[in-house]
Design a protein around this motif. Structure first.
Motif, mmCIF file in Angstrom:
data_model
loop_
_atom_site.group_PDB
_atom_site.id
_atom_site.type_symbol
_atom_site.label_atom_id
_atom_site.label_comp_id
_atom_site.label_asym_id
_atom_site.label_seq_id
_atom_site.Cartn_x
_atom_site.Cartn_y
_atom_site.Cartn_z
ATOM 1 N N PHE A 284 0.838 -1.204 0.000
ATOM 2 C CA PHE A 284 0.000 0.000 0.000
ATOM 3 C C PHE A 284 0.864 1.242 0.000
ATOM 4 N N GLU A 285 0.450 2.248 -0.779
ATOM 5 C CA GLU A 285 1.054 3.574 -0.711
ATOM 6 C C GLU A 285 -0.041 4.602 -0.944
ATOM 7 N N ALA A 286 -0.140 5.567 -0.047
ATOM 8 C CA ALA A 286 -1.131 6.637 -0.169
ATOM 9 C C ALA A 286 -0.632 7.713 -1.117
ATOM 10 N N GLY A 287 -1.546 8.566 -1.541
ATOM 11 C CA GLY A 287 -1.165 9.790 -2.226
ATOM 12 C C GLY A 287 -0.839 10.856 -1.189
ATOM 13 N N ASP A 288 -1.155 12.128 -1.498
ATOM 14 C CA ASP A 288 -0.808 13.184 -0.549
ATOM 15 C C ASP A 288 -1.988 13.649 0.285
ATOM 16 N N GLY A 289 -3.157 13.041 0.111
ATOM 17 C CA GLY A 289 -4.355 13.509 0.794
ATOM 18 C C GLY A 289 -4.503 13.025 2.217
ATOM 19 N N GLU A 290 -5.355 13.714 2.964
ATOM 20 C CA GLU A 290 -5.627 13.396 4.362
ATOM 21 C C GLU A 290 -6.703 12.321 4.450
ATOM 22 N N ASP A 291 -6.413 11.257 5.203
ATOM 23 C CA ASP A 291 -7.395 10.184 5.359
ATOM 24 C C ASP A 291 -6.859 9.167 6.363
ATOM 25 N N VAL A 292 -7.725 8.240 6.740
ATOM 26 C CA VAL A 292 -7.323 7.064 7.502
ATOM 27 C C VAL A 292 -7.279 5.906 6.517
ATOM 28 N N TYR A 293 -6.083 5.457 6.202
ATOM 29 C CA TYR A 293 -5.887 4.429 5.187
ATOM 30 C C TYR A 293 -5.701 3.077 5.861
ATOM 31 N N LEU A 294 -6.382 2.067 5.346
ATOM 32 C CA LEU A 294 -6.303 0.722 5.887
ATOM 33 C C LEU A 294 -5.455 -0.176 5.000
ATOM 34 N N ALA A 295 -4.599 -0.967 5.613
ATOM 35 C CA ALA A 295 -3.818 -1.978 4.909
ATOM 36 C C ALA A 295 -3.678 -3.190 5.808
ATOM 37 N N THR A 296 -3.618 -4.373 5.224
ATOM 38 C CA THR A 296 -3.555 -5.608 5.984
ATOM 39 C C THR A 296 -2.259 -6.351 5.695
ATOM 40 N N LEU A 297 -1.568 -6.743 6.763
ATOM 41 C CA LEU A 297 -0.369 -7.571 6.657
ATOM 42 C C LEU A 297 -0.734 -9.018 6.949
ATOM 43 N N ASN A 298 -0.285 -9.927 6.097
ATOM 44 C CA ASN A 298 -0.482 -11.357 6.312
ATOM 45 C C ASN A 298 0.673 -11.878 7.165
ATOM 46 N N LEU A 299 0.460 -11.983 8.453
ATOM 47 C CA LEU A 299 1.524 -12.384 9.367
ATOM 48 C C LEU A 299 1.937 -13.834 9.176
ATOM 49 N N ASP A 300 0.986 -14.708 8.870
ATOM 50 C CA ASP A 300 1.343 -16.104 8.640
ATOM 51 C C ASP A 300 2.293 -16.229 7.462
ATOM 52 N N ALA A 301 2.002 -15.507 6.379
ATOM 53 C CA ALA A 301 2.879 -15.557 5.210
ATOM 54 C C ALA A 301 4.256 -14.991 5.524
#
Length: 348
Positions: A284-301
């Motif tokens: 995940f990579e955001a742009g320059d805008g303001e927000d709450v961005y969600l991303a998920t990490l697969n810990l098992d992998a």
């Protein structure tokens, strides 16, 4: 190789009831340079990160209100942990060069148990959400640039002060931190081992390496500087060479240029590379805008990848790295009169 800029959509969940927190490390320095945490229980598969990429008003109360609001949004979106940008308490307001201005700036520092910080502890407990709160911390002599990891029970699990302060600029008014620590974060059904570094720490490979050697699977990076381009590539390298996921949260425009990101540290596929190309570890990579961005990490992998691949610690040759453990200035061109490279400041 082009970067992937795709947000991970996660169904909302209702915060669960709280239970008494189990015993866990407090973030105190470990004597051994190897993980002392023991095996994982294999229950926790994913870590859901809320990257709170925000613009600041510069006012501590306004930033508190805004920070609490975005943490509530993060919980509504199903996050396990919400991360604020560097020194969110004062919006990374610059320290004046004049003596009087510098003194006023330093007076803005708050103690670790100030109501401003405690409000995030209560929010973490109420929302069943871990939070990384960042602030100018009151400290003997001069303040510290601090990030506090609070677990979903509202308990402090790791307090980190920026080690690589920008001593060529305003951060010469700060007390540098003295070590990189790792803590185990309790999650529903399991745990994840986390470390924290702040902004310029990224520019020194030793920072992420220390955290990897301390057992960190994931490194959280509150940030306050332009991130597009080379600095993003630094994070890619730190994640790749340590097989450690790295999540960075920056200020949005107009304060900075955003580009908060998550690298999962996994480059090589188990059964070879499709078309001979390595896997893109940027999830995940955001742009320059303001927000709450969600991303998920697969810990098992990630854990399975670390067991089979060759980076990280398995094939290092520490006995050959004698200069890394020396404070001797061996290369004259890098000598700087304002450097605090040898300073270690202990708690008063």
């Amino acid at each position: 190789m082009s970067a992937v800029r795709v947000a991970v959509c996660i169904p909302a969940r209702v915060p669960h009831g709280r239970t008494a927190p189990p015993s866990r490390p407090t973030g105190a320095p470990q004597e051994k340079r190897v993980p002392a945490f023991g095996p994982h229980n294999g229950v926790v598969t994913d870590l859901r990160l809320a990257l709170c990429q925000l613009a600041s008003s510069g006012d501590p109360q306004a930033n508190l209100d805004k920070g609490l609001a975005v943490c509530s949004r993060a919980a509504e979106k199903g996050a396990d942990i919400a991360i604020l940008p560097e020194m969110w308490h004062i919006g990374y307001a610059p320290c004046p060069d004049d003596e009087a201005g510098r003194a006023r700036w330093q007076e803005m520092a708050i103690a670790r148990h100030d109501p401003w910080v405690s409000a995030f502890r209560k929010a973490a407990s109420d929302l069943n959400l871990a939070i990384v709160a960042t602030f100018l911390e009151r400290w003997p002599g001069s303040p510290r640039n601090t990030a506090l990891l609070i677990d979903r029970h509202g308990q402090d699990v790791l307090c980190y002060a920026k080690v690589h302060t920008c001593d060529w600029g305003m951060e010469k008014a700060l007390t540098p931190g003295e070590s990189f620590e790792v803590a185990r974060l309790d999650m529903e059904g399991g745990f994840v081992d986390l470390g924290v570094m702040i902004c310029a720490d990224r520019e020194f490979p030793e920072s992420a390496r220390e955290l990897m050697l301390g057992g960190a699977e994931v490194i959280l990076v509150p940030n306050a500087c332009p991130m597009a381009g080379e600095r993003s590539y630094q994070l890619r390298s730190r994640a790749f060479e340590n097989m450690t996921a790295i999540a960075t949260v920056n200020y949005s425009a107009p304060d900075q240029d955003g580009h908060s990101s998550v690298f999962d540290g996994m480059v090589f596929e188990k059964n070879g590379q499709p078309n001979g190309q390595p896997r893109d570890q940027l999830i995940f990579e955001a742009g320059d805008g303001e927000d709450v961005y969600l991303a998920t990490l697969n810990l098992d992998a990630l854990r399975e990848y670390r067991r089979r691949e060759t980076m990280g610690d398995a094939y290092r040759k520490p006995s050959a790295y004698r200069r890394l453990m020396s404070d001797e200035q061996g290369v004259p061109v890098f000598d700087r009169s304002d450097s605090r490279r040898g300073s270690v400041i202990t708690e008063g």
